[in-house]
Design a protein around this motif. Structure first.
Motif, PDB file in Angstrom:
ATOM      1  N   GLN A 100       0.839  -1.209   0.000  1.00 26.66           N
ATOM      2  CA  GLN A 100       0.000   0.000   0.000  1.00 26.66           C
ATOM      3  C   GLN A 100       0.870   1.254   0.000  1.00 26.66           C
ATOM      4  OE1 GLN A 100      -2.705  -0.287   3.290  1.00 26.66           O
ATOM      5  NE2 GLN A 100      -4.009  -1.768   2.272  1.00 26.66           N
ATOM      6  N   PHE A 127       3.933   1.485  -1.020  1.00 27.96           N
ATOM      7  CA  PHE A 127       4.637   1.587  -2.303  1.00 27.96           C
ATOM      8  C   PHE A 127       3.718   2.190  -3.362  1.00 27.96           C
ATOM      9  CE2 PHE A 127       5.543  -0.324  -6.490  1.00 27.96           C
ATOM     10  CZ  PHE A 127       6.779   0.256  -6.725  1.00 27.96           C
ATOM     11  N   TYR A 128       2.493   1.722  -3.374  1.00 30.03           N
ATOM     12  CA  TYR A 128       1.542   2.218  -4.384  1.00 30.03           C
ATOM     13  C   TYR A 128       1.356   3.726  -4.254  1.00 30.03           C
ATOM     14  CZ  TYR A 128      -2.596   2.237  -7.389  1.00 30.03           C
ATOM     15  OH  TYR A 128      -3.486   2.473  -8.409  1.00 30.03           O
ATOM     16  N   LEU A 129       1.137   4.186  -3.035  1.00 27.28           N
ATOM     17  CA  LEU A 129       0.920   5.625  -2.826  1.00 27.28           C
ATOM     18  C   LEU A 129       2.181   6.413  -3.142  1.00 27.28           C
ATOM     19  CD1 LEU A 129      -1.151   5.382   0.472  1.00 27.28           C
ATOM     20  CD2 LEU A 129      -2.011   6.080  -1.763  1.00 27.28           C
ATOM     21  N   GLN A 130       3.327   5.910  -2.693  1.00 26.99           N
ATOM     22  CA  GLN A 130       4.582   6.634  -2.944  1.00 26.99           C
ATOM     23  C   GLN A 130       4.913   6.656  -4.435  1.00 26.99           C
ATOM     24  OE1 GLN A 130       6.775   4.577   0.542  1.00 26.99           O
ATOM     25  NE2 GLN A 130       8.019   6.346  -0.002  1.00 26.99           N
ATOM     26  N   ILE A 172       3.501  10.561  -3.578  1.00 31.64           N
ATOM     27  CA  ILE A 172       3.111  10.931  -2.221  1.00 31.64           C
ATOM     28  C   ILE A 172       4.230  10.546  -1.244  1.00 31.64           C
ATOM     29  CG2 ILE A 172       1.391  10.522  -0.412  1.00 31.64           C
ATOM     30  CD1 ILE A 172      -0.568   9.861  -2.802  1.00 31.64           C
ATOM     31  N   GLU A 173       4.657  11.491  -0.431  1.00 39.61           N
ATOM     32  CA  GLU A 173       5.771  11.223   0.484  1.00 39.61           C
ATOM     33  C   GLU A 173       5.381  10.175   1.523  1.00 39.61           C
ATOM     34  OE1 GLU A 173       7.755  14.608   2.177  1.00 39.61           O
ATOM     35  OE2 GLU A 173       7.518  15.733   0.311  1.00 39.61           O
ATOM     36  N   GLU A 174       6.403   9.503   2.050  1.00 39.06           N
ATOM     37  CA  GLU A 174       6.163   8.363   2.924  1.00 39.06           C
ATOM     38  C   GLU A 174       5.251   8.704   4.108  1.00 39.06           C
ATOM     39  OE1 GLU A 174       9.679   6.234   4.007  1.00 39.06           O
ATOM     40  OE2 GLU A 174       8.607   5.016   5.492  1.00 39.06           O
ATOM     41  N   GLU A 179       3.075  11.097   4.492  1.00 37.66           N
ATOM     42  CA  GLU A 179       1.715  11.364   4.028  1.00 37.66           C
ATOM     43  C   GLU A 179       1.027  10.056   3.618  1.00 37.66           C
ATOM     44  OE1 GLU A 179      -0.135  13.932   4.043  1.00 37.66           O
ATOM     45  OE2 GLU A 179      -1.632  13.690   2.452  1.00 37.66           O
ATOM     46  N   LEU A 229      -2.429   8.548   5.129  1.00 39.29           N
ATOM     47  CA  LEU A 229      -3.571   8.135   4.308  1.00 39.29           C
ATOM     48  C   LEU A 229      -4.011   6.706   4.641  1.00 39.29           C
ATOM     49  CD1 LEU A 229      -2.951   9.322   0.630  1.00 39.29           C
ATOM     50  CD2 LEU A 229      -4.846   9.950   2.111  1.00 39.29           C
ATOM     51  N   VAL A 230      -3.019   5.819   4.816  1.00 42.02           N
ATOM     52  CA  VAL A 230      -3.343   4.422   5.074  1.00 42.02           C
ATOM     53  C   VAL A 230      -4.048   4.268   6.430  1.00 42.02           C
ATOM     54  CG1 VAL A 230      -2.363   2.129   5.514  1.00 42.02           C
ATOM     55  CG2 VAL A 230      -1.549   3.468   3.575  1.00 42.02           C
ATOM     56  N   GLY A 263      -7.494   5.886   6.303  1.00 43.88           N
ATOM     57  CA  GLY A 263      -8.348   5.027   5.490  1.00 43.88           C
ATOM     58  C   GLY A 263      -8.793   3.795   6.256  1.00 43.88           C
ATOM     59  N   PHE A 264      -7.843   3.199   6.955  1.00 44.12           N
ATOM     60  CA  PHE A 264      -8.100   1.994   7.755  1.00 44.12           C
ATOM     61  C   PHE A 264      -9.202   2.252   8.785  1.00 44.12           C
ATOM     62  CE2 PHE A 264      -6.929  -0.317  11.696  1.00 44.12           C
ATOM     63  CZ  PHE A 264      -7.073  -1.627  11.246  1.00 44.12           C
ATOM     64  N   MET A 304     -11.293   4.900   8.832  1.00 43.75           N
ATOM     65  CA  MET A 304     -12.485   5.556   8.272  1.00 43.75           C
ATOM     66  C   MET A 304     -13.615   4.572   7.999  1.00 43.75           C
ATOM     67  SD  MET A 304     -12.915   8.663   8.036  1.00 43.75           S
ATOM     68  CE  MET A 304     -11.907   9.878   8.835  1.00 43.75           C
ATOM     69  N   GLU A 305     -13.245   3.352   7.683  1.00 43.92           N
ATOM     70  CA  GLU A 305     -14.280   2.364   7.395  1.00 43.92           C
ATOM     71  C   GLU A 305     -15.293   2.299   8.546  1.00 43.92           C
ATOM     72  OE1 GLU A 305     -12.828  -1.588   6.649  1.00 43.92           O
ATOM     73  OE2 GLU A 305     -14.840  -2.346   6.252  1.00 43.92           O
TER      74      GLU A 305
END
Lengths: 404, 252
Positions: free
Chosen positions: A343, A345-348, A352-354, A356, A360-361, A364-365, A367-368
């Motif tokens: 996850q 790696f995908y964002l970076q 997107i900086e590490e 940040e 987000l992760v 997001g986790f 927020m569900e």
């Protein structure tokens, strides 16, 4: 009031040990003396912070003095006409479904003279969520409470218990969702970091009724909220959601029990936790029991924890017990881990900086669960609190590969 | 005009049996506005090249260099590479629960361009790009890759490429798992972006099917971690007929 439950034999006889196999067979009693003082070896105390919970294990008068340890802000309930005259030990519906399962709960029952009684009147649709604001007035002060939330047949509504400030607070919450009612109940633990809170929630959901039960814990020193839900009615539906964020020194615990008793009941349990900092701790024990008459049941439970830094510990124990062969579905899952490298790696890989990306992760986790609350004020407060936690944790090194 | 230059690249991965060499000296130069197809059998190292370019931590570079207009790419972190203009369209994009596509796209755009895009313009750009890829506007409210079909995932990758405007894009088996219609839509997207921005493309594929829609200027055949043969379009046509057996038998 005298105990309405007979004391199980193995509790009365000190030298006999009978292992408890089924969650529903756990002993109950209204008399604190029947439980004795927990040693820390008991199944329901094994992973608890008994040291800090100790003040709540003492059976003594707490409703003394003029200033209450917990201030009850009930204006919204009153305005909405949901407040019923307080109920004493013998006044129904207090005790209709509630049976203390541990000593703290039995003390809270005994030492709370007048229970707070919140009732959604029959057939009433309460459009706006109603928030009860419980504020602790001091970390050294102790309070015991029994609260009854009763959704009358066909009623619809959302009730929030919001806890802030600090106290040593033992609490019972008795939730009765009658035929065809739809209730959302959210308990938010937004305490200061020196609060000690142990709460037992017991809910019963009737024919065709629905209960969404949520436990949101991010503040407090030790927070132990143990909810149980009995889907008693035909086609009763229950959802139990939990969200926790444990910081350094915080011990957040939930022992969750979903009991499918009725035919064609549907249950969903999802608890998510994030942990950061040295000594941050979360404990989740999830029991699902599908009774022998609960045919056509559909049930799922899951606990997921995200360990953000080294030094934090998450315990996660899912149990599933099925006593009938005829079910629609049953499953359980538990996953505790550090950040998912893929996850990040995908964002970076999108620039997107590490840091940040981590933010987000995590958001997001969590927020569900946040998105399921449906109470704007609480959702906003929570989003703000999560950001605050992440700012606090920003200086901490991320969990190493070996750490999780 | 930009140049992505790969010289004598050697890459290994850690396995339970120890370090395993995957790329054994790859040389490749890609200019802006060029399309290079990398073809080869499974396990030949095509995807390793893609992920090494993007900086995935699983891959260890043992030697050689990658430069982008003279800048050392290997020295850059994953996000720095993206900000320098590299883009990897992944074969298996991961789910990011709780993060919506629109939030993700805006965050990425802000990171790449160093400032938040102007709201009204941005909303128009996103909507326009989604329309061209035949994506429903409701797509923006879904969580990144969560419950996406294979085709939706690939379109979402191309959507990002369209909005982030990289200088070089690596498409890692973008054609896999796509039906004919989706393949055409995705290919049109690649061609359109290249036409507008002079994008340089490294197209990694196992099959020649996608080359009917995206015309390569150069074709490189990857075998056993090296480029075994290179040529123009005609090489792809030959592979279509002969397969990779010739190279495997030769034991390059």
């Amino acid at each position: 009031m005298t105990a309405t439950e007979t004391t199980p034999a193995h509790l009365a006889t000190e030298d006999r040990f009978v292992p408890i196999q089924t969650r529903s067979e756990r002993p109950t009693s209204f008399d604190p003396a029947d439980f004795g003082t927990p040693t820390g070896r008991e199944v329901n105390w094994r992973l608890s912070d008994l040291k800090r919970l100790a003040p709540l294990l003492v059976d003594e008068e707490t409703e003394t003095g003029a200033e209450p340890a917990i201030e009850y802000g009930l204006a919204e309930l009153e305005a909405a006409g949901l407040l019923v005259e307080s109920t004493g030990h013998d006044a129904a519906p207090r005790g209709e479904v509630f049976r203390p399962e541990d000593v703290v709960s039995a003390i809270a029952w005994k030492r709370c003279e007048n229970a707070l009684h919140i009732r959604l009147p029959e057939g009433q649709v309460q459009e706006q969520p109603v928030i009860a604001r419980l504020h602790g007035t001091g970390a050294e002060r102790r309070a015991n409470a029994h609260i009854v939330v009763e959704a009358m047949p066909g009623s619809v509504g959302t009730i929030v218990l919001h806890h802030s400030g600090s106290a040593r607070y033992a609490q019972n919450l008795e939730i009765i969702v009658r035929e065809g009612a739809r209730l959302t109940l959210v308990s938010v633990q937004d305490w200061q970091d020196d609060a000690v809170h142990a709460s037992a929630h017991q809910a019963v959901v009737g024919d065709g009724a629905y209960l969404k039960h949520m436990v949101v814990s991010f503040g407090g020193g030790v927070v132990r909220v143990n909810p149980s839900m009995r889907l008693a009615g035909h086609r009763a539906e229950g959802e139990m959601f939990g969200l926790s964020f444990s910081d350094s020194g915080q011990h957040i615990e939930s022992q969750v029990f979903m009991f499918h008793e009725g035919v064609e009941t549907r249950g969903d349990v999802l608890y998510k936790g994030a942990l950061q900092g040295e000594g941050a701790r979360s404990v989740w024990i999830g029991d699902v029991l599908i009774g022998q008459d609960a045919t056509g049941t559909d049930s799922y439970e899951k606990n997921q924890n995200l360990v953000l830094t080294d030094g934090a510990r998450a315990d996660s124990i899912p149990n599933l017990e099925i006593k009938t062969g005829d079910i629609a579905g049953a499953g359980h899952a538990s996953a505790t881990g550090r950040f998912d490298d893929e996850q990040l790696f995908y964002l970076q890989s999108r620039g997107i900086e590490e840091e940040e990306a981590r933010r987000l992760v995590v958001i997001g986790f969590l927020m569900e669960i946040v998105q399921k609350i449906g109470v704007p004020e609480i959702e906003e407060r929570l989003a703000e609190a999560i950001e605050e936690e992440l700012r606090r944790g920003a200086g901490l090194a991320p969990a190493s590969k070996a750490g999780a | 005009m930009s140049v992505l230059d790969i010289k004598d690249l050697r890459v290994s991965i850690e396995t339970e049996q120890g370090s395993k060499e995957i790329l054994r000296g790859v040389d490749l130069t890609i200019n802006s506005d060029e399309i290079h197809a990398i073809m080869g059998p499974n396990g030949s190292g095509k995807s390793t090249l893609a992920y090494t370019l993007a900086g995935h931590p699983r891959y260890t570079v043992d030697g050689g260099s990658i430069t982008l207009d003279g800048e050392d790419v290997l020295e850059m972190s994953v996000d720095e590479r993206a900000r320098a203009g590299l883009f990897l369209a992944m074969q298996y994009p991961v789910e990011i629960p709780g993060v919506t596509v629109s939030n993700f796209l805006r965050t990425a755009k802000t990171a790449i361009s160093g400032e938040a895009p102007r709201v009204r313009e941005w909303i128009g750009d996103v909507r326009g790009a989604m329309e061209k890829l035949r994506m429903d506007p409701s797509f923006g409210e879904r969580n990144v890759n969560e419950g996406f079909s294979g085709g939706e995932k690939k379109r979402h990758e191309i959507l990002q490429m369209e909005l982030l405007r990289p200088r070089f894009a690596v498409l890692d088996e973008t054609d896999s798992g796509l039906d004919v219609d989706a393949l055409r839509i995705v290919s049109e997207g690649v061609n359109r972006i290249k036409g507008e921005t002079g994008l340089g493309v490294l197209l990694i594929t196992h099959y020649t099917r996608i080359l009917r829609y995206i015309q390569p200027d150069h074709v490189h055949v990857f075998v056993n971690g090296r480029i075994a043969e290179q040529g123009g379009r005609e090489l792809a046509d030959r592979l279509e007929e002969e397969g990779y057996d010739r190279y495997l038998k030769a034991g390059v």
